[in-house]
Motif scaffolding. Structure first.
Motif, PDB file in Angstrom:
ATOM      1  N   GLU A  33       0.863  -1.177   0.000  1.00 11.47           N
ATOM      2  CA  GLU A  33       0.000   0.000   0.000  1.00 11.47           C
ATOM      3  C   GLU A  33       0.901   1.229   0.000  1.00 11.47           C
ATOM      4  N   ILE A  34       0.790   2.075  -1.013  1.00  8.41           N
ATOM      5  CA  ILE A  34       1.766   3.151  -1.218  1.00  8.41           C
ATOM      6  C   ILE A  34       1.177   4.542  -1.065  1.00  8.41           C
ATOM      7  N   GLY A  35      -0.020   4.651  -0.512  1.00  3.32           N
ATOM      8  CA  GLY A  35      -0.617   5.965  -0.337  1.00  3.32           C
ATOM      9  C   GLY A  35       0.159   6.854   0.612  1.00  3.32           C
ATOM     10  N   ALA A  36       0.780   6.247   1.643  1.00  3.16           N
ATOM     11  CA  ALA A  36       1.491   7.035   2.654  1.00  3.16           C
ATOM     12  C   ALA A  36       2.939   7.313   2.283  1.00  3.16           C
ATOM     13  N   THR A  37       3.468   6.642   1.283  1.00  2.00           N
ATOM     14  CA  THR A  37       4.906   6.782   0.987  1.00  2.00           C
ATOM     15  C   THR A  37       5.194   7.306  -0.414  1.00  2.00           C
ATOM     16  N   THR A  38       4.141   7.639  -1.163  1.00  2.92           N
ATOM     17  CA  THR A  38       4.325   8.230  -2.485  1.00  2.92           C
ATOM     18  C   THR A  38       3.299   9.344  -2.698  1.00  2.92           C
ATOM     19  N   ASN A  39       3.393   9.986  -3.840  1.00  3.92           N
ATOM     20  CA  ASN A  39       2.437  11.035  -4.196  1.00  3.92           C
ATOM     21  C   ASN A  39       1.279  10.510  -5.035  1.00  3.92           C
ATOM     22  N   VAL A  40       0.998   9.204  -4.959  1.00  8.79           N
ATOM     23  CA  VAL A  40      -0.037   8.603  -5.799  1.00  8.79           C
ATOM     24  C   VAL A  40      -1.395   9.249  -5.583  1.00  8.79           C
ATOM     25  N   SER A  41      -1.676   9.727  -4.379  1.00 14.50           N
ATOM     26  CA  SER A  41      -2.997  10.321  -4.103  1.00 14.50           C
ATOM     27  C   SER A  41      -3.206  11.624  -4.859  1.00 14.50           C
ATOM     28  N   THR A  42      -2.141  12.218  -5.377  1.00 14.56           N
ATOM     29  CA  THR A  42      -2.251  13.474  -6.120  1.00 14.56           C
ATOM     30  C   THR A  42      -2.400  13.249  -7.616  1.00 14.56           C
ATOM     31  N   LYS A  43      -2.336  12.000  -8.042  1.00 15.14           N
ATOM     32  CA  LYS A  43      -2.368  11.673  -9.467  1.00 15.14           C
ATOM     33  C   LYS A  43      -3.804  11.352  -9.885  1.00 15.14           C
ATOM     34  N   GLU A  44      -4.423  12.266 -10.640  1.00 16.25           N
ATOM     35  CA  GLU A  44      -5.817  12.068 -11.051  1.00 16.25           C
ATOM     36  C   GLU A  44      -5.988  10.800 -11.874  1.00 16.25           C
ATOM     37  N   GLU A  45      -4.978  10.462 -12.667  1.00 14.71           N
ATOM     38  CA  GLU A  45      -5.107   9.290 -13.537  1.00 14.71           C
ATOM     39  C   GLU A  45      -5.158   7.981 -12.757  1.00 14.71           C
ATOM     40  N   PHE A  46      -4.781   8.038 -11.478  1.00 14.23           N
ATOM     41  CA  PHE A  46      -4.789   6.823 -10.658  1.00 14.23           C
ATOM     42  C   PHE A  46      -5.858   6.847  -9.568  1.00 14.23           C
ATOM     43  N   ALA A  47      -6.711   7.854  -9.577  1.00 10.10           N
ATOM     44  CA  ALA A  47      -7.717   7.990  -8.519  1.00 10.10           C
ATOM     45  C   ALA A  47      -8.635   6.770  -8.448  1.00 10.10           C
ATOM     46  N   SER A  48      -8.980   6.199  -9.589  1.00 13.73           N
ATOM     47  CA  SER A  48      -9.924   5.076  -9.621  1.00 13.73           C
ATOM     48  C   SER A  48      -9.319   3.794  -9.060  1.00 13.73           C
ATOM     49  N   ARG A  49      -8.030   3.777  -8.830  1.00 14.60           N
ATOM     50  CA  ARG A  49      -7.398   2.549  -8.324  1.00 14.60           C
ATOM     51  C   ARG A  49      -7.382   2.485  -6.797  1.00 14.60           C
ATOM     52  N   TYR A  50      -7.887   3.501  -6.153  1.00 14.25           N
ATOM     53  CA  TYR A  50      -8.055   3.432  -4.701  1.00 14.25           C
ATOM     54  C   TYR A  50      -9.032   2.314  -4.393  1.00 14.25           C
ATOM     55  N   THR A  51      -8.645   1.439  -3.472  1.00 15.70           N
ATOM     56  CA  THR A  51      -9.473   0.274  -3.180  1.00 15.70           C
ATOM     57  C   THR A  51      -9.203  -0.230  -1.773  1.00 15.70           C
ATOM     58  N   THR A  52      -9.968  -1.222  -1.360  1.00 15.35           N
ATOM     59  CA  THR A  52      -9.769  -1.869  -0.064  1.00 15.35           C
ATOM     60  C   THR A  52      -9.511  -3.351  -0.281  1.00 15.35           C
ATOM     61  N   LYS A  53      -8.478  -3.863   0.381  1.00 11.25           N
ATOM     62  CA  LYS A  53      -8.117  -5.275   0.258  1.00 11.25           C
ATOM     63  C   LYS A  53      -7.904  -5.855   1.642  1.00 11.25           C
ATOM     64  N   VAL A  54      -7.885  -7.178   1.699  1.00 10.14           N
ATOM     65  CA  VAL A  54      -7.541  -7.888   2.921  1.00 10.14           C
ATOM     66  C   VAL A  54      -6.125  -8.426   2.764  1.00 10.14           C
ATOM     67  N   ILE A  55      -5.197  -7.882   3.559  1.00  5.85           N
ATOM     68  CA  ILE A  55      -3.794  -8.281   3.516  1.00  5.85           C
ATOM     69  C   ILE A  55      -3.444  -8.906   4.858  1.00  5.85           C
ATOM     70  N   ASP A  56      -3.040 -10.149   4.842  1.00  4.40           N
ATOM     71  CA  ASP A  56      -2.689 -10.856   6.086  1.00  4.40           C
ATOM     72  C   ASP A  56      -3.806 -10.754   7.122  1.00  4.40           C
ATOM     73  N   GLY A  57      -5.042 -10.872   6.653  1.00  2.84           N
ATOM     74  CA  GLY A  57      -6.183 -10.900   7.554  1.00  2.84           C
ATOM     75  C   GLY A  57      -6.705  -9.546   7.994  1.00  2.84           C
ATOM     76  N   LYS A  58      -6.114  -8.454   7.486  1.00  4.19           N
ATOM     77  CA  LYS A  58      -6.543  -7.120   7.889  1.00  4.19           C
ATOM     78  C   LYS A  58      -7.010  -6.323   6.681  1.00  4.19           C
ATOM     79  N   GLU A  59      -8.079  -5.557   6.867  1.00  5.80           N
ATOM     80  CA  GLU A  59      -8.544  -4.675   5.792  1.00  5.80           C
ATOM     81  C   GLU A  59      -7.622  -3.472   5.666  1.00  5.80           C
ATOM     82  N   VAL A  60      -7.172  -3.220   4.450  1.00  7.51           N
ATOM     83  CA  VAL A  60      -6.285  -2.084   4.176  1.00  7.51           C
ATOM     84  C   VAL A  60      -6.848  -1.331   2.978  1.00  7.51           C
ATOM     85  N   SER A  61      -6.948  -0.008   3.090  1.00 14.15           N
ATOM     86  CA  SER A  61      -7.445   0.817   1.992  1.00 14.15           C
ATOM     87  C   SER A  61      -6.330   1.682   1.445  1.00 14.15           C
TER      88      SER A  61
END
Length: 361
Positions: A87-115
């Motif tokens: 999950e790279i939202g906290a360590t990159t500028n991906v949240s500022t990239k409009e072309e990648f906005a639709s790829r925001y999602t929620t997954k279960v990683i090692d038993g935990k929900e991560v968005s």
């Protein structure tokens, strides 16, 4: 697997002339009163540059680190990438990239929900359009000045950087990759193991005599690696919880004599939360060392501790410099206390302070 570091290698990786005793005739690569611990640049010199960037890794080597530690995740097209998490939202500028906005999602990683945004949803070329940002933003305000300056690295690019640094410095520089979420990546068709070993082999890291460790919090991946490589393996052990692939095993049980004996069947050492070596008392000060290192030595296991950070926020009472959590305190004294305990290596965000501490020791 080979279970010890050769005398030649132990002498070779020492950066500073800290003590000739570390290369005595009876040195065996494990902790002793005279062996010199290794300094592992935790995601580079991440106390002074955003983690996992070329700048952080270069600075760690300039400051005297013996090893560089990257976390390994995977891109959509199977390229090993160097990031703290997939999950790279906290360590990159991906949240500022409009072309990648639709790829925001929620997954279960090692038993935990991560968005957020995940490396496995981006190709290598797409990830290379992103720039790194400081993760510990409140504690490391100075690092925020470097936001958006540095590219995201692949593991191969980091190995090439190490190769260049070795040529420039004339030193052997170790690599200490952590496989992040290997069971999860295997489950989505992006296994890390074969690609990691192939790339390490290409760059000359092949067996226990080479300056390389592979680490993971999971047990299964290390067991499998022990069957196909002589590269040294490290079982990571957190202060609580369980290995993601072995929920029936508690991490604290892994540092008992029985737990260490089991680890010795497939690994060469443990990478433990530093509280397992020296805990803190009710006042928050360092206590006396535990029996972990003694018990690990009895099973010929290395003990590497994580993570040594210089900000007051992370330091025990008595070593803080003030009430300001982001100011630097006396990490050198903390390093010396663990050196007294016989630890084999330090994961640290501040390699220069660790080098100085061992030089003064």
């Amino acid at each position: 697997m080979l279970r010890s570091i050769s005398l030649f290698f132990k002498c070779l990786i020492i950066v500073l002339p800290l003590s000739a005793a570390g290369c005595s005739d009876d040195a065996d690569g494990f902790s002793s009163d005279t062996a010199i611990p290794i300094i592992i640049g935790h995601r580079g010199a991440s106390g002074e540059r955003p983690e996992h960037t070329a700048a952080a890794y270069r600075l760690a080597i300039e400051q005297g680190a013996d090893y560089l530690e990257p976390d390994i995740v995977v891109s959509k097209d199977g390229i090993l990438m160097v990031r703290h998490e997939n999950e790279i939202g906290a360590t990159t500028n991906v949240s500022t990239k409009e072309e990648f906005a639709s790829r925001y999602t929620t997954k279960v990683i090692d038993g935990k929900e991560v968005s957020g945004w995940f490396t496995e949803d981006f190709t290598y070329n797409e990830l290379k359009t992103l720039r790194a940002r400081e993760r510990l933003r409140e504690l490391r305000a100075d690092n925020r000045d470097y936001d958006n300056e540095y590219e995201i690295l692949s593991f191969e690019e980091l190995l090439k950087l190490i190769q260049r640094l070795e040529q420039r410095t004339g030193r052997v520089i170790g690599i200490y990759p952590e496989l992040k979420h290997p069971s999860y990546f295997k489950s989505i068709g992006l296994p890390q193991q074969e690609t990691l070993l192939k790339q390490l082999n290409i760059f000359g890291y092949r067996d226990a005599s080479d300056a390389v460790f592979i680490q993971s919090f999971e047990v299964g991946i290390l067991e499998k690696l022990s069957e196909v490589t002589d590269i040294r393996l490290i079982q990571l052990i957190a202060p609580e919880g369980s290995p993601p692939d072995r929920p029936n095993i508690l991490f604290p049980d892994m540092v008992t004599p029985a737990g260490l004996s089991r680890i010795a069947e497939y690994a060469d050492g443990v990478g433990v939360h530093k509280s397992y070596v020296i805990d803190r008392n009710v006042l928050g000060r360092l206590s006396a060392p535990t029996d972990l290192i003694k018990n690990a030595k009895a099973r010929e296991l290395l003990v590497h501790g994580w993570t040594f950070r210089a900000e007051n926020y992370f330091l025990p009472e008595g070593l803080k410099s003030s009430l300001e959590l982001d100011e630097l305190g006396d990490m050198k004294s903390e390093i010396k206390a663990y050196r007294d305990a016989g630890i084999d290596g330090f994961f640290t965000d501040h390699p220069e302070l660790a080098v100085t501490a061992l030089t003064e020791y």
